[in-house]
Design a protein around this motif. Structure first.
Motif, short mmCIF file in Angstrom:
data_model
loop_
_atom_site.label_atom_id
_atom_site.label_comp_id
_atom_site.label_asym_id
_atom_site.label_seq_id
_atom_site.Cartn_x
_atom_site.Cartn_y
_atom_site.Cartn_z
N ILE A 137 -4.72 19.11 25.02
CA ILE A 137 -4.71 20.15 26.05
C ILE A 137 -3.33 20.79 26.14
O ILE A 137 -3.18 22.02 26.22
CB ILE A 137 -5.13 19.57 27.41
N LEU A 138 -2.29 19.96 26.12
CA LEU A 138 -0.93 20.48 26.21
C LEU A 138 -0.58 21.35 25.01
O LEU A 138 0.02 22.42 25.16
CB LEU A 138 0.06 19.31 26.32
N SER A 139 -0.98 20.93 23.80
CA SER A 139 -0.68 21.72 22.59
C SER A 139 -1.38 23.07 22.65
O SER A 139 -0.79 24.10 22.33
CB SER A 139 -1.12 20.94 21.35
N PHE A 140 -2.65 23.08 23.06
CA PHE A 140 -3.37 24.34 23.17
C PHE A 140 -2.73 25.26 24.21
O PHE A 140 -2.53 26.45 23.97
CB PHE A 140 -4.83 24.08 23.54
N ALA A 141 -2.40 24.69 25.38
CA ALA A 141 -1.84 25.52 26.45
C ALA A 141 -0.48 26.11 26.04
O ALA A 141 -0.20 27.28 26.33
CB ALA A 141 -1.69 24.69 27.73
N GLU A 142 0.35 25.34 25.37
CA GLU A 142 1.65 25.86 24.93
C GLU A 142 1.48 26.97 23.90
O GLU A 142 2.16 28.00 23.96
CB GLU A 142 2.49 24.72 24.36
N GLU A 143 0.59 26.76 22.94
CA GLU A 143 0.36 27.80 21.93
C GLU A 143 -0.25 29.05 22.58
O GLU A 143 0.08 30.18 22.21
CB GLU A 143 -0.55 27.25 20.84
N TRP A 144 -1.14 28.85 23.51
CA TRP A 144 -1.79 29.97 24.20
C TRP A 144 -0.76 30.77 24.99
O TRP A 144 -0.80 32.00 25.00
CB TRP A 144 -2.86 29.41 25.13
N MET A 145 0.17 30.10 25.66
CA MET A 145 1.19 30.80 26.45
C MET A 145 2.16 31.58 25.56
O MET A 145 2.69 32.62 25.97
CB MET A 145 1.96 29.80 27.31
N GLN A 146 2.42 31.09 24.35
CA GLN A 146 3.35 31.76 23.45
C GLN A 146 2.72 32.97 22.76
O GLN A 146 3.44 33.78 22.18
CB GLN A 146 3.87 30.78 22.40
N ALA A 147 1.42 33.07 22.79
CA ALA A 147 0.73 34.17 22.11
C ALA A 147 0.74 35.43 22.99
O ALA A 147 0.96 35.37 24.21
CB ALA A 147 -0.71 33.77 21.77
N HIS A 148 0.46 36.56 22.34
CA HIS A 148 0.34 37.83 23.08
C HIS A 148 -0.95 37.82 23.90
O HIS A 148 -1.95 37.20 23.52
CB HIS A 148 0.32 39.01 22.12
N ASN A 149 -0.91 38.54 25.01
CA ASN A 149 -2.11 38.64 25.84
C ASN A 149 -3.20 39.47 25.18
O ASN A 149 -4.38 39.31 25.47
CB ASN A 149 -1.74 39.24 27.21
N TYR A 150 -2.80 40.33 24.26
CA TYR A 150 -3.75 41.19 23.55
C TYR A 150 -3.19 41.45 22.16
O TYR A 150 -2.01 41.19 21.88
CB TYR A 150 -3.99 42.51 24.30
N ALA A 151 -4.06 41.94 21.28
CA ALA A 151 -3.64 42.17 19.90
C ALA A 151 -2.66 43.34 19.82
O ALA A 151 -2.88 44.41 20.42
CB ALA A 151 -4.87 42.46 19.03
N ILE A 152 -1.56 43.14 19.08
CA ILE A 152 -0.56 44.17 18.86
C ILE A 152 -0.53 44.48 17.36
O ILE A 152 -0.23 43.60 16.56
CB ILE A 152 0.83 43.73 19.33
N PRO A 153 -0.85 45.73 16.96
CA PRO A 153 -0.84 46.05 15.53
C PRO A 153 0.54 45.78 14.93
O PRO A 153 1.56 46.21 15.45
CB PRO A 153 -1.19 47.54 15.50
N GLY A 154 0.55 45.04 13.82
CA GLY A 154 1.81 44.76 13.15
C GLY A 154 2.64 43.69 13.81
O GLY A 154 3.77 43.45 13.39
N GLY A 155 2.11 43.05 14.87
CA GLY A 155 2.89 42.03 15.56
C GLY A 155 3.01 40.76 14.73
O GLY A 155 2.17 40.49 13.87
N ASP A 156 4.08 40.01 14.99
CA ASP A 156 4.31 38.78 14.23
C ASP A 156 3.76 37.56 14.96
O ASP A 156 3.96 36.44 14.51
CB ASP A 156 5.80 38.60 13.96
N ARG A 157 3.10 37.75 16.09
CA ARG A 157 2.50 36.63 16.82
C ARG A 157 1.02 36.90 17.04
O ARG A 157 0.61 38.04 17.22
CB ARG A 157 3.19 36.45 18.17
N PRO A 158 0.18 35.85 17.01
CA PRO A 158 -1.23 36.05 17.28
C PRO A 158 -1.47 36.34 18.75
O PRO A 158 -0.59 36.14 19.59
CB PRO A 158 -1.85 34.72 16.86
N ASN A 159 -2.66 36.81 19.07
CA ASN A 159 -3.00 37.02 20.48
C ASN A 159 -3.81 35.82 20.98
O ASN A 159 -4.22 34.95 20.21
CB ASN A 159 -3.77 38.33 20.66
N ARG A 160 -4.01 35.79 22.29
CA ARG A 160 -4.63 34.62 22.90
C ARG A 160 -6.10 34.45 22.51
O ARG A 160 -6.59 33.32 22.46
CB ARG A 160 -4.48 34.72 24.42
N LEU A 161 -6.77 35.54 22.21
CA LEU A 161 -8.15 35.42 21.74
C LEU A 161 -8.20 34.70 20.40
O LEU A 161 -9.07 33.87 20.15
CB LEU A 161 -8.79 36.80 21.64
N ASP A 162 -7.24 35.03 19.51
CA ASP A 162 -7.19 34.38 18.20
C ASP A 162 -6.88 32.90 18.34
O ASP A 162 -7.43 32.06 17.62
CB ASP A 162 -6.15 35.07 17.31
#
Length: 533
Positions: free
Chosen positions: A209-234
């Motif tokens: 749970i902690l690993s998922f939550a940390e990764e989820w918080m570090q991701a973008h809230n929505y998809a950004i074209p050309g971004g270097d980080r995944p979004n939370r849906l991904d």
């Protein structure tokens, strides 16, 4: 004497309200015995299997509406709740009453109007961390919490048997950003947690749970074209796929049907990806496959480092062949020399991230300052380009290596010496194996030579000496002693026809020839050049 306060939490499944009790006592041990006596006198059982949990000591609350000393109050938790530290009581925030309710309160009593307590409503912005988290767990996204909902949240917070929500509280409580975020962020995170691990299923581990939550918080809230980080849906989709690897791997199959994909198969794909030739990764040519198998059998570098890292990835067999090839070919050629950077690159690419650089951190690997890794300049490497659809091209417009090159035919066991880099690549692609100079001497001394190519731009190449010994005579023309000539001629292997334009070849061959003749009993006397005059 000091004051002691205790909270006796009721279990959610028993629907019992929590109890509060306070009293004075001489010592901690005496206070603990006293609270157990109070509960026993009231016929209240605590502990495993009972309706109430064991008493928990709290900070002594300083409020005007404390119940009577030694009394078990079941209304205390309707007005107060524990703060985030789990020890201090704070008053439950009540929203101001609506205008109609205010009018009812100010109505004169002589008109027969009955005053009613205003409902205690908590807004999402006023709710504390525990109320937001467990409120989202029980009710989803909310704007307000009623008194009944707040009581249900309090009961769930005190129910230690509810493993899943308790783990959620512990995990999210360790993420500092969640203590200072909008309520909607917690609502979305809890909702995605229940998508990954349904509430009616098996409780996940706290670390997951902690690993998922940390990764989820570090991701973008929505998809950004050309971004270097995944979004939370991904991120959520990736973790959902982890819980069902077979279903996740199904849409990514790009390997021949009917052949199981195992760790041994992965090793072959790693070896193929490390070869610089251009080929269709979904239709691997036979020579490429044979060279890859040989690389695995000999445990060559850098294959060994890549295999060791990728075999440790828990879900590596769920990734497609295109992912494996892209992961390896997009990396710097010397990345495997830097274990920390190597592991970081693998983790990032398998998470769907695309680091902009793979430059190693020299400070993390002090051994890299050794002269073993010191070169005069950057080593030229072919540029591998990803053309998509599992195809790659190799840009060979880089400075060529200089010969001689020594190759071995795996089918015949014979070797050859060449200087042409283009010919080198063609032979490697057909299955030939590159070998060292010493290995070449061993094979050539046994007579296993297919071809000897002269060095380019060699002066007087037409007069290059070729050495071939078909008789047991030594260089000065002296015949072998009687009785040894036949044995020597029978046992001594003839040296192959080898170009002697390379001084190292000449010296090595002469030394091996002398060593052989010495082993069969022939001794030589070393003389100086002045003796020949």
């Amino acid at each position: 004497m000091p004051n002691y306060a205790f909270l006796i939490k009721g279990r959610a499944k028993s629907e019992k309200k929590s109890l509060f009790c306070w009293f004075e006592s001489k010592s901690d041990s005496r206070a603990e015995r006293e609270i157990m006596n109070i509960l026993e006198d009231a016929d209240i059982t605590t502990g495993r299997g009972a309706d109430y949990q064991l008493p928990v000591r709290t900070d002594f609350p300083v409020f005007d509406d404390l119940p009577a000393e030694f009394a078990l109050d079941d209304t205390w938790c309707d007005r107060y709740e524990l703060a985030e530290n789990g020890k201090t009581f704070c008053k439950i925030v009540v929203a101001p009453p609506a205008p109609a309710e205010q009018q009812a309160v100010t109505t004169p009593l002589n008109e027969g109007t009955k005053l009613e307590a205003a409902p205690r409503v908590i807004t999402a912005s006023d709710a504390n961390f525990y109320q937001r988290t467990l409120g989202a767990w029980l009710f989803g996204a909310f704007d307000t919490l009623t008194t009944e909902q707040s009581s249900e949240i309090a009961r769930l917070q005190m129910d230690m048997d509810a493993t899943y929500p308790q783990n959620v509280l512990l995990a999210l409580g360790n993420i500092a950003q969640l203590k200072h975020c909008f309520p909607e962020t917690i609502f979305d995170l809890v909702g995605d947690l229940k998508k990954v691990w349904p509430a009616n299923g098996k409780s996940p581990e706290l670390g997951h749970i902690l690993s998922f939550a940390e990764e989820w918080m570090q991701a973008h809230n929505y998809a950004i074209p050309g971004g270097d980080r995944p979004n939370r849906l991904d991120v959520t989709a990736k973790w959902v796929a982890k819980q069902n690897p077979q279903a996740a791997a199904a849409p990514k199959l790009d390997r021949p049907a009917g052949f199981p994909f195992t760790l041994d198969s992965l090793d072959i794909e790693i070896a193929c990806a490390l070869l610089p030739m251009d080929f269709d990764i979904h239709e691997i040519p036979g020579p490429i496959a044979r060279r890859a198998k040989e690389m695995v059998e000999k445990r060559e570098e850098p294959w060994r480092q890549w295999s060791q890292k990728l075999r440790q990835v828990p879900d590596i067999l769920t990734h497609s062949r295109a992912t494996i090839f892209s992961l390896i070919r997009d990396a710097k050629p010397d990345l495997y020399h830097f274990p920390t950077s190597h592991q970081t690159w693998i983790d990032a690419r398998l998470r769907g991230e695309f680091p902009t650089t793979t430059e190693p951190n020299l400070g993390a690997d002090p051994l890299l300052d050794s002269t073993v890794f010191t070169t005069a300049g950057p080593v030229a490497q072919p540029e591998v380009k990803n053309l998509g659809d599992g195809k790659f091209s190799v840009d060979l417009e880089v400075p060529e290596r200089e010969g001689p090159f020594y190759l071995k035919n795996p089918n015949t066991g014979k070797c050859r010496q060449i200087y042409n880099p283009v010919k080198l690549r063609a032979l490697l692609a057909s299955g030939y194996v590159e070998m060292t100079f010493n290995e070449y001497l061993d094979v050539s001394f046994a007579g296993g030579v297919e071809e000897v190519e002269h060095a380019p731009n060699t002066e007087n190449t037409g007069n290059v000496q070729m050495e071939k010994t078909d008789s047991p005579e030594v260089e000065d023309g002296t015949q072998l002693p009687a009785g040894e000539s036949d044995d020597a001629q029978q046992e001594a292997p003839s040296l192959p026809l080898i170009a002697l334009d390379n001084l190292e070849h000449r010296i090595a061959l002469v030394e091996r020839k002398l060593a052989f003749l010495s082993n069969i009993g022939i001794e030589f006397q070393r003389i100086g050049l002045e003796s020949l005059e």
